[in-house]
Design a protein around this motif. Structure first.
Motif, PDB file in Angstrom:
ATOM      1  N   ILE A   1      -2.079   4.731   3.240  1.00 30.89           N
ATOM      2  CA  ILE A   1      -1.572   5.442   2.062  1.00 30.89           C
ATOM      3  C   ILE A   1      -0.095   5.116   1.856  1.00 30.89           C
ATOM      4  O   ILE A   1       0.349   4.857   0.725  1.00 30.89           O
ATOM      5  CB  ILE A   1      -1.777   6.966   2.197  1.00 30.89           C
ATOM      6  CG1 ILE A   1      -3.256   7.319   2.375  1.00 30.89           C
ATOM      7  CG2 ILE A   1      -1.156   7.710   1.020  1.00 30.89           C
ATOM      8  CD1 ILE A   1      -4.146   6.934   1.232  1.00 30.89           C
ATOM      9  N   THR A   2       0.675   5.087   2.932  1.00 30.77           N
ATOM     10  CA  THR A   2       2.099   4.747   2.843  1.00 30.77           C
ATOM     11  C   THR A   2       2.290   3.331   2.324  1.00 30.77           C
ATOM     12  O   THR A   2       3.135   3.081   1.457  1.00 30.77           O
ATOM     13  CB  THR A   2       2.775   4.916   4.224  1.00 30.77           C
ATOM     14  OG1 THR A   2       2.619   6.274   4.646  1.00 30.77           O
ATOM     15  CG2 THR A   2       4.252   4.543   4.168  1.00 30.77           C
ATOM     16  N   MET A   3       1.490   2.392   2.811  1.00 31.66           N
ATOM     17  CA  MET A   3       1.576   1.005   2.339  1.00 31.66           C
ATOM     18  C   MET A   3       1.265   0.919   0.844  1.00 31.66           C
ATOM     19  O   MET A   3       1.948   0.207   0.104  1.00 31.66           O
ATOM     20  CB  MET A   3       0.607   0.115   3.127  1.00 31.66           C
ATOM     21  CG  MET A   3       1.009  -0.133   4.558  1.00 31.66           C
ATOM     22  SD  MET A   3      -0.287  -0.930   5.561  1.00 31.66           S
ATOM     23  CE  MET A   3      -0.829  -2.275   4.549  1.00 31.66           C
ATOM     24  N   ILE A   4       0.250   1.647   0.411  1.00 30.65           N
ATOM     25  CA  ILE A   4      -0.131   1.629  -1.002  1.00 30.65           C
ATOM     26  C   ILE A   4       0.975   2.246  -1.850  1.00 30.65           C
ATOM     27  O   ILE A   4       1.329   1.717  -2.910  1.00 30.65           O
ATOM     28  CB  ILE A   4      -1.478   2.349  -1.219  1.00 30.65           C
ATOM     29  CG1 ILE A   4      -2.604   1.538  -0.567  1.00 30.65           C
ATOM     30  CG2 ILE A   4      -1.744   2.571  -2.705  1.00 30.65           C
ATOM     31  CD1 ILE A   4      -3.942   2.246  -0.497  1.00 30.65           C
ATOM     32  N   ARG A   5       1.562   3.364  -1.387  1.00 32.00           N
ATOM     33  CA  ARG A   5       2.663   3.996  -2.130  1.00 32.00           C
ATOM     34  C   ARG A   5       3.831   3.024  -2.314  1.00 32.00           C
ATOM     35  O   ARG A   5       4.405   2.925  -3.390  1.00 32.00           O
ATOM     36  CB  ARG A   5       3.150   5.246  -1.398  1.00 32.00           C
ATOM     37  CG  ARG A   5       2.379   6.460  -1.738  1.00 32.00           C
ATOM     38  CD  ARG A   5       3.132   7.741  -1.363  1.00 32.00           C
ATOM     39  NE  ARG A   5       2.276   8.843  -1.670  1.00 32.00           N
ATOM     40  CZ  ARG A   5       1.541   9.507  -0.783  1.00 32.00           C
ATOM     41  NH1 ARG A   5       1.611   9.188   0.492  1.00 32.00           N
ATOM     42  NH2 ARG A   5       0.761  10.500  -1.165  1.00 32.00           N
ATOM     43  N   GLU A   6       4.188   2.330  -1.236  1.00 28.23           N
ATOM     44  CA  GLU A   6       5.296   1.372  -1.306  1.00 28.23           C
ATOM     45  C   GLU A   6       4.975   0.240  -2.273  1.00 28.23           C
ATOM     46  O   GLU A   6       5.825  -0.166  -3.065  1.00 28.23           O
ATOM     47  CB  GLU A   6       5.607   0.829   0.089  1.00 28.23           C
ATOM     48  CG  GLU A   6       6.247   1.861   0.998  1.00 28.23           C
ATOM     49  CD  GLU A   6       6.349   1.401   2.438  1.00 28.23           C
ATOM     50  OE1 GLU A   6       5.920   0.263   2.769  1.00 28.23           O
ATOM     51  OE2 GLU A   6       6.862   2.191   3.261  1.00 28.23           O
ATOM     52  N   LEU A   7       3.745  -0.256  -2.221  1.00 25.36           N
ATOM     53  CA  LEU A   7       3.324  -1.315  -3.134  1.00 25.36           C
ATOM     54  C   LEU A   7       3.395  -0.833  -4.582  1.00 25.36           C
ATOM     55  O   LEU A   7       3.926  -1.522  -5.451  1.00 25.36           O
ATOM     56  CB  LEU A   7       1.906  -1.781  -2.798  1.00 25.36           C
ATOM     57  CG  LEU A   7       1.300  -2.803  -3.760  1.00 25.36           C
ATOM     58  CD1 LEU A   7       2.092  -4.103  -3.735  1.00 25.36           C
ATOM     59  CD2 LEU A   7      -0.161  -3.050  -3.418  1.00 25.36           C
TER      60      LEU A   7
END
Length: 120
Positions: A87-93
Motif C-alpha cells: 500500500i505504501t509503495m502504491i501511495r508513493e507511485l
C-alpha cells in the motif's frame, strides 16, 4: 469508505460497487466475518436501485468475497488484506504520477500495458 458511484464514468454501476467493496476488503477496512450494511442501506450509500446492489453482491459471492445468510445479510467471507508495504509503495507511485500530471485513466492504461508486457 463506501461512496456514491460515478454515473458518468462509463463503468457499469454494479462493477463500481464490486470494486469499492473489494477495495475495502483488500485494504483491511472490512474484515472476515464482518457484516455489510443492509441492501437498503447500500442502495442509499451508492444511490442506485436495489437490482444493481443485488447484482454486485451476487458477483462478490461468486468471486468468493462474500457469503450470504438468508434473512440475516451479507458477510465478508475471508481476510484478503494487502501488506502495508505494498500500500505504501502504491501511495508513493500515485503521488509521483499525480505530480507529473497523469490522470487516473491514463495511469490505469499504462499499468495494464506494462503488466501485460513484463516477463517475470
Amino acid at each position: 469508505m463506501l461512496r456514491k458511484i460515478d454515473k458518468h464514468s462509463g463503468i457499469p454501476a454494479y462493477l463500481q460497487i464490486v470494486n469499492q467493496i473489494k477495495s475495502e476488503i483488500l485494504l483491511g477496512n472490512l474484515k472476515a466475518g464482518q457484516q455489510l450494511p443492509t441492501v437498503r442501506e447500500l442502495e442509499m450509500i451508492f444511490d442506485v436501485n436495489i437490482n444493481t446492489i443485488l447484482k454486485a453482491l451476487d458477483r462478490l459471492k461468486i468471486e468468493g468475497y462474500l457469503i450470504a445468510e438468508q434473512g440475516v445479510g451479507y458477510f465478508v467471507a475471508k481476510e484478503l488484506s494487502i501488506d502495508n508495504q505494498i500500500i505504501t509503495m502504491i501511495r508513493e507511485l500515485v503521488m509521483n504520477l499525480k505530480s507529473k500530471g497523469l490522470d487516473l485513466y491514463t495511469t490505469l492504461v499504462l499499468v495494464e500495458e506494462v503488466w501485460r508486457n513484463e516477463k517475470f
